[in-house]
Scaffold this active site. Structure first.
Site, PDB file in Angstrom:
ATOM      1  N   ARG A   1      34.531  32.998  46.045  1.00  0.00           N
ATOM      2  CA  ARG A   1      35.705  33.569  45.386  1.00  0.00           C
ATOM      3  C   ARG A   1      35.279  34.299  44.108  1.00  0.00           C
ATOM      4  O   ARG A   1      34.139  34.205  43.677  1.00  0.00           O
ATOM      5  CB  ARG A   1      36.750  32.500  45.084  1.00  0.00           C
ATOM      6  CG  ARG A   1      36.245  31.321  44.274  1.00  0.00           C
ATOM      7  CD  ARG A   1      37.275  30.800  43.325  1.00  0.00           C
ATOM      8  NE  ARG A   1      37.615  31.780  42.310  1.00  0.00           N
ATOM      9  CZ  ARG A   1      36.863  32.037  41.228  1.00  0.00           C
ATOM     10  NH1 ARG A   1      35.731  31.390  41.012  1.00  0.00           N
ATOM     11  NH2 ARG A   1      37.241  32.944  40.347  1.00  0.00           N
ATOM     12  N   GLY A   2      36.297  34.999  43.535  1.00  0.00           N
ATOM     13  CA  GLY A   2      36.005  35.834  42.368  1.00  0.00           C
ATOM     14  C   GLY A   2      35.825  37.245  42.898  1.00  0.00           C
ATOM     15  O   GLY A   2      35.063  37.455  43.856  1.00  0.00           O
ATOM     16  N   ALA A   3      36.543  38.182  42.269  1.00  0.00           N
ATOM     17  CA  ALA A   3      36.569  39.548  42.814  1.00  0.00           C
ATOM     18  C   ALA A   3      35.167  40.140  43.010  1.00  0.00           C
ATOM     19  O   ALA A   3      34.895  40.788  44.024  1.00  0.00           O
ATOM     20  CB  ALA A   3      37.408  40.433  41.899  1.00  0.00           C
TER      21      ALA A   3
ATOM     22  N   ARG B   1      41.024  38.890  52.202  1.00  0.00           N
ATOM     23  CA  ARG B   1      41.898  38.706  51.022  1.00  0.00           C
ATOM     24  C   ARG B   1      42.514  40.058  50.698  1.00  0.00           C
ATOM     25  O   ARG B   1      41.802  41.052  50.548  1.00  0.00           O
ATOM     26  CB  ARG B   1      41.101  38.137  49.838  1.00  0.00           C
ATOM     27  CG  ARG B   1      40.619  36.716  50.137  1.00  0.00           C
ATOM     28  CD  ARG B   1      40.262  35.943  48.899  1.00  0.00           C
ATOM     29  NE  ARG B   1      41.402  35.635  48.075  1.00  0.00           N
ATOM     30  CZ  ARG B   1      41.292  35.192  46.813  1.00  0.00           C
ATOM     31  NH1 ARG B   1      40.111  35.027  46.265  1.00  0.00           N
ATOM     32  NH2 ARG B   1      42.374  34.913  46.106  1.00  0.00           N
TER      33      ARG B   1
ATOM     34  N   CYS C   1      41.282  31.540  34.233  1.00  0.00           N
ATOM     35  CA  CYS C   1      40.640  31.537  35.554  1.00  0.00           C
ATOM     36  C   CYS C   1      39.117  31.519  35.407  1.00  0.00           C
ATOM     37  O   CYS C   1      38.587  30.980  34.430  1.00  0.00           O
ATOM     38  CB  CYS C   1      41.115  32.714  36.401  1.00  0.00           C
ATOM     39  SG  CYS C   1      40.715  32.502  38.152  1.00  0.00           S
TER      40      CYS C   1
ATOM     41  N   ASP D   1      41.196  41.651  39.110  1.00  0.00           N
ATOM     42  CA  ASP D   1      41.100  41.820  40.563  1.00  0.00           C
ATOM     43  C   ASP D   1      41.372  43.267  40.934  1.00  0.00           C
ATOM     44  O   ASP D   1      40.752  43.802  41.849  1.00  0.00           O
ATOM     45  CB  ASP D   1      42.055  40.872  41.281  1.00  0.00           C
ATOM     46  CG  ASP D   1      41.537  39.439  41.210  1.00  0.00           C
ATOM     47  OD1 ASP D   1      41.810  38.768  40.203  1.00  0.00           O
ATOM     48  OD2 ASP D   1      40.807  39.036  42.132  1.00  0.00           O
TER      49      ASP D   1
ATOM     50  N   ASN E   1      45.668  40.418  38.019  1.00  0.00           N
ATOM     51  CA  ASN E   1      44.665  39.364  37.854  1.00  0.00           C
ATOM     52  C   ASN E   1      45.312  38.008  38.152  1.00  0.00           C
ATOM     53  O   ASN E   1      46.511  37.932  38.455  1.00  0.00           O
ATOM     54  CB  ASN E   1      44.093  39.398  36.427  1.00  0.00           C
ATOM     55  CG  ASN E   1      42.856  38.537  36.272  1.00  0.00           C
ATOM     56  OD1 ASN E   1      41.941  38.594  37.104  1.00  0.00           O
ATOM     57  ND2 ASN E   1      42.805  37.717  35.249  1.00  0.00           N
ATOM     58  N   LYS E   2      44.527  36.967  38.073  1.00  0.00           N
ATOM     59  CA  LYS E   2      44.971  35.613  38.442  1.00  0.00           C
ATOM     60  C   LYS E   2      46.351  35.283  37.875  1.00  0.00           C
ATOM     61  O   LYS E   2      46.628  35.580  36.718  1.00  0.00           O
ATOM     62  CB  LYS E   2      43.929  34.604  37.946  1.00  0.00           C
ATOM     63  CG  LYS E   2      44.185  33.173  38.301  1.00  0.00           C
ATOM     64  CD  LYS E   2      44.407  32.948  39.775  1.00  0.00           C
ATOM     65  CE  LYS E   2      43.255  33.454  40.622  1.00  0.00           C
ATOM     66  NZ  LYS E   2      43.595  33.573  42.065  1.00  0.00           N
TER      67      LYS E   2
ATOM     68  N   LYS F   1      36.386  47.599  40.206  1.00  0.00           N
ATOM     69  CA  LYS F   1      37.659  46.860  40.224  1.00  0.00           C
ATOM     70  C   LYS F   1      38.851  47.811  40.048  1.00  0.00           C
ATOM     71  O   LYS F   1      39.996  47.381  40.034  1.00  0.00           O
ATOM     72  CB  LYS F   1      37.694  45.812  39.107  1.00  0.00           C
ATOM     73  CG  LYS F   1      36.470  44.910  39.014  1.00  0.00           C
ATOM     74  CD  LYS F   1      36.592  43.694  39.864  1.00  0.00           C
ATOM     75  CE  LYS F   1      35.406  42.764  39.865  1.00  0.00           C
ATOM     76  NZ  LYS F   1      35.091  42.084  38.626  1.00  0.00           N
TER      77      LYS F   1
HETATM   78  P1  RI2 Z   1      35.031  38.282  38.502  1.00  0.00           P
HETATM   79  C1  RI2 Z   1      39.366  35.960  40.508  1.00  0.00           C
HETATM   80  O1  RI2 Z   1      40.138  35.875  41.662  1.00  0.00           O
HETATM   81  C2  RI2 Z   1      40.174  35.821  39.228  1.00  0.00           C
HETATM   82  O2  RI2 Z   1      41.462  36.400  39.304  1.00  0.00           O
HETATM   83  C3  RI2 Z   1      39.271  36.530  38.261  1.00  0.00           C
HETATM   84  O3  RI2 Z   1      39.923  36.900  37.060  1.00  0.00           O
HETATM   85  C4  RI2 Z   1      38.863  37.737  39.094  1.00  0.00           C
HETATM   86  O4  RI2 Z   1      38.684  37.214  40.410  1.00  0.00           O
HETATM   87  C5  RI2 Z   1      37.646  38.472  38.630  1.00  0.00           C
HETATM   88  O5  RI2 Z   1      36.497  37.650  38.696  1.00  0.00           O
HETATM   89  P2  RI2 Z   1      40.069  34.607  42.703  1.00  0.00           P
HETATM   90  O6  RI2 Z   1      39.031  34.975  43.730  1.00  0.00           O
HETATM   91  O7  RI2 Z   1      34.844  39.358  39.512  1.00  0.00           O
HETATM   92  O8  RI2 Z   1      39.771  33.348  41.957  1.00  0.00           O
HETATM   93  O9  RI2 Z   1      34.996  38.831  37.082  1.00  0.00           O
HETATM   94  O10 RI2 Z   1      41.444  34.586  43.330  1.00  0.00           O
HETATM   95  O11 RI2 Z   1      34.090  37.129  38.693  1.00  0.00           O
END
Ligand code: RI2
Length: 309
Positions: free
Chosen positions: A20-22, A63, A127, A196, A206-207, A232
């Site tokens: 996870r994480g964009a 997603r 987040c 995101d 975003n989250k 992004k």
């Molecule tokens: P990075 C995450 O989404 C959060 O919303 C976070 O702020 C965003 O991705 C960017 O994260 P999720 O996958 O790319 O937890 O900076 O739903 O790591």
């Protein structure tokens, strides 16, 4: 393992948020397409293209919100080749290039964004964002004494991942429940969050919970920074496309819903922060006001108006 099983496995990890994480889902998708291209047996270039397209579509569907996923897949799939061998080489090159640039972007965002943090600052983050953490860790490593306040980020508690990372870096950290954000805001000097999606007019997706934190920051006159790689930003929003907000399963919020007859649990994963609440977006090409997002899309993503229409 069959080549497509590897793609299915990665897709499932992204869907279930094991990955996870964009940024992380984008690089995982790029790596998956690269490995798939090397593993498949194709009868012809057309067959290769078809198989690659199937794999890309699978990853794309995992997603719906984070544009990093479609931008990464688009960049990997932008290969034009005359032969099967050169197609494979081009996919591998594109994927490796995307992954390498994304690592470099995180470092640059850290260097640039950390300049906005002063010695003794209290920074709130929400987040778990690698881009935001890069800003915090670079400030800390440069010798500035900072304190971070991290929200839990219900329902998936990504804030726990964040405090673990900050703890390992040796950064003084406080954990709060999401609803304590307004209570602590008067102590905060700067809010730093990830992204995101950033749209053509600088709106941030975003989250869930980010928008209210931005509102609190604005009310308390606290600066609000978004840390985000240029991938992004969403080219589709130039065409007026709206961002789909992912609604996840009710069970993430309330494990046993079955005992209620008239209750529906809603679980939107993201929310929308208007650009008026954002002081700056820190990208790998510099700090920009949100209103300049359109230019980032045109200049950095090499995106042309006639694509996809
Ligand atoms: P990075 C995450 O989404 C959060 O919303 C976070 O702020 C965003 O991705 C960017 O994260 P999720 O996958 O790319 O937890 O900076 O739903 O790591």
């Amino acid at each position: 393992m069959k080549p497509m099983d590897q793609v299915l496995e990665t897709s499932e990890k992204i869907r279930s948020m094991e990955i996870r994480g964009a940024g992380r889902i984008a690089t995982a998708a790029a790596a998956s397409l690269r490995d798939f291209s090397l593993a498949i047996e194709a009868r012809s270039l057309e067959d290769f293209n078809l198989q690659m397209k199937r794999a890309a579509d699978l990853l794309l569907k995992t997603r719906p919100t984070a544009v990093s996923l479609s931008n990464a897949i688009r960049m990997v799939m932008k290969y034009r080749a005359e032969t099967l061998a050169s197609a494979r080489t081009a996919v591998v090159l594109n994927a490796n290039c995307f992954i390498e640039n994304s690592e470099k972007a995180l470092e640059k965002i850290g260097r640039i964004g950390s300049r906005r943090i002063r010695d003794g600052d209290v920074v709130l983050t929400h987040c778990n964002s690698l881009a935001a953490i890069s800003v915090l860790s670079t400030a800390h490593k440069s010798g500035k004494k900072i304190k971070v306040i991290a929200t839990e980020s219900r329902p998936r508690f990504q804030g726990i991942t964040t405090i673990g990372m900050l703890d390992r870096l040796g950064i003084e950290t406080e954990l709060i429940v999401d609803s304590a954000a307004r209570s602590v805001m008067n102590e905060v000097d700067l809010v730093v969050v990830g992204a995101d999606v950033i749209t053509a007019n600088g709106t941030l997706v975003n989250k869930i919970g980010t928008a209210q934190i931005a509102l609190f920051a604005s009310e308390a006159r606290t600066s609000f920074m978004v840390a985000a790689e240029t991938y992004k930003f969403s080219p589709q929003t130039i065409l007026g496309e709206l961002v789909t907000i992912e609604e996840r399963e009710a069970g993430e919020v309330l494990p046993d819903i079955s005992k209620y007859s008239h209750v529906r649990v809603r679980n939107p994963a993201f929310d929308v922060t208007p650009h008026q609440y954002i002081d700056m977006i820190c990208t790998e090409v510099g700090v920009i006001p949100p209103e300049m997002s359109y230019l980032i899309i045109k200049e950095r993503l090499g995106w042309e108006m006639d694509e996809d229409i």
